[in-house]
Scaffold this active site. Structure first.
Site, PDB file in Angstrom:
ATOM      1  N   CYS A   1       0.862  -1.193   0.000  1.00 41.64           N
ATOM      2  CA  CYS A   1       0.000   0.000   0.000  1.00 41.64           C
ATOM      3  C   CYS A   1       0.899   1.245   0.000  1.00 41.64           C
ATOM      4  CB  CYS A   1      -0.911  -0.102   1.219  1.00 41.64           C
ATOM      5  SG  CYS A   1      -2.119   1.181   1.454  1.00 41.64           S
TER       6      CYS A   1
ATOM      7  N   HIS B   1      -7.145  -3.903  -4.231  1.00 42.56           N
ATOM      8  CA  HIS B   1      -6.076  -3.425  -3.356  1.00 42.56           C
ATOM      9  C   HIS B   1      -5.920  -4.389  -2.184  1.00 42.56           C
ATOM     10  CE1 HIS B   1      -3.540   0.045  -2.404  1.00 42.56           C
ATOM     11  NE2 HIS B   1      -3.860  -0.100  -1.136  1.00 42.56           N
TER      12      HIS B   1
ATOM     13  N   ASP C   1      -7.877  -2.726  -8.595  1.00 44.07           N
ATOM     14  CA  ASP C   1      -7.433  -1.661  -7.687  1.00 44.07           C
ATOM     15  C   ASP C   1      -7.728  -0.300  -8.317  1.00 44.07           C
ATOM     16  OD1 ASP C   1      -6.151  -0.189  -5.705  1.00 44.07           O
ATOM     17  OD2 ASP C   1      -4.378  -1.479  -5.658  1.00 44.07           O
TER      18      ASP C   1
END
Lengths: 256, 99
Positions: free
Chosen positions: A123, A217, A185
């Site tokens: 991330c 994600h 994502d």
């Protein structure tokens, strides 16, 4: 029967500007030598999943340190500390790079280290990984797991803490890069991943990008609905293979 | 999405946290990855007192649908409350902006 063992514990490390902070450190027991990994946590902070991932890498023969990038906002529980950091607009890139460099020094100082160091981040930590791979000497392999904002389309997103879009530093990338991304994502989205790859290709960098259908994600994170076991299993295997290829001596063979 | 985007609401009130009641003057509101809620993204609210350093918080993480439901119920409760206690509600002191 092969005897397996690891040690996982909180350690102190010296980070940016010599500040001493805490890190979670997991390593295989036994003689080694082991490659080292710096694991850069995601935006929510230094949480249980990050510590699980740290132990998972150690299980695969990689001495792994996960520095608590928010330690300066402590003391306090990682979630409260993370909330303070969020309210303050995140941590500065320069500070993160200093903490990653300090973590690398910690790894290389261990008597069982094989001298090679990789970096992996998830991330926001994926973005930090890209940044580190383009900015720091001594990284032998880097894994960017769905790091958002590597490409910055809106210049207003740049500020004193994040002054440069990582993509603009790609010419300075100095180690092989593995990128894992979910095709669903939104940050990074498919177009941004494609554009990042185009820059890497144009500049002749050594990289591997893998894109997963049916995943968005954070698809490694078993604590979230985003978890996709099949894609996560394949992704983890790609991570271990990449680190074996670029870091390993005899390490990682044990759990492969 | 690791956005670092935080909306700040200035408040006048109190919240009860691990150390008991505390005055609060700010709500940090964001929609991002939660720490605890089993959601990919959550509407988070941290009630804090910036005047007291902002180190203690009362926190919630809500699904987007829950947050909208809560926002609607807050407005509904205020609307019915103001009918019942109109003068008191209208004459409540306004939040004091932070320096």
């Amino acid at each position: 029967m092969t005897y397996e063992s690891m040690l996982a514990e909180t350690v102190a490390f010296r980070g940016h500007k010599g500040d001493v902070g805490e890190a979670y450190y997991a390593r295989p027991l036994g003689g080694g030598p082991w490659p080292g990994i710096v694991l850069i946590h995601h935006m929510p902070g230094w949480d249980e999943w990050i510590k699980e991932a740290t132990r998972k890498l150690a299980h695969h023969g990689l001495a792994t340190i996960a520095p608590h990038l928010y330690f300066r906002e402590g003391p306090g529980s990682p979630d409260d500390v993370g909330a303070r950091v969020r309210a303050a607009g995140g941590v500065a890139d320069e500070q993160v790079l200093g903490d990653v460099a300090g973590s690398m020094e910690f790894l290389r100082a261990q008597p069982y280290a094989n001298g090679r160091v990789g970096v992996i981040g998830f991330c926001s930590g994926g973005r930090h990984t890209y940044l580190a791979a383009c900015s720091l000497d001594g990284i032998d392999a880097a894994v960017d797991c769905w790091g958002g904002n590597v490409i910055v389309d809106d210049p207003k997103q740049l500020n004193a803490k994040r002054p440069v879009a990582p993509i603009d530093l790609t010419a300075k990338l100095r180690c092989p890069l593995l990128g894992l991304f979910g095709n669903d994502d939104e940050n990074p989205n498919r177009d941004q991943v494609n554009r990042t790859e185009a820059v890497l290709k144009k500049l002749g960098k050594t990289y591997e990008f893998h894109r997963y259908d049916g995943a968005g994600h954070a698809f490694f994170n078993a604590a979230r609905p985003a978890y996709r076991p099949e894609q996560a299993l394949d992704g983890w295997n790609k991570v271990f293979a990449f680190f074996r290829k670029h870091l390993a001596t005899a390490a990682a063979a044990r759990a492969a | 999405m690791c956005s670092y985007i935080v909306e700040k609401a200035k408040l006048l009130g109190s919240a009860k946290g691990p150390s008991g009641w505390m005055r609060i003057d700010t709500a940090n509101v964001y929609y991002d990855h939660p720490f605890h809620a089993p959601l990919d993204h959550a509407l988070g609210i941290d009630f804090i007192s910036e005047a007291d350093g902002g180190r203690e918080r009362v926190a919630v993480e809500l699904s987007a649908a829950s947050a909208r439901e809560l926002a609607a119920k807050i407005l509904a409760a205020l609307a019915t409350g103001e009918v019942e206690h109109g003068k008191a509600a209208r004459h409540a002191p306004a939040p004091v902006p932070a320096e």
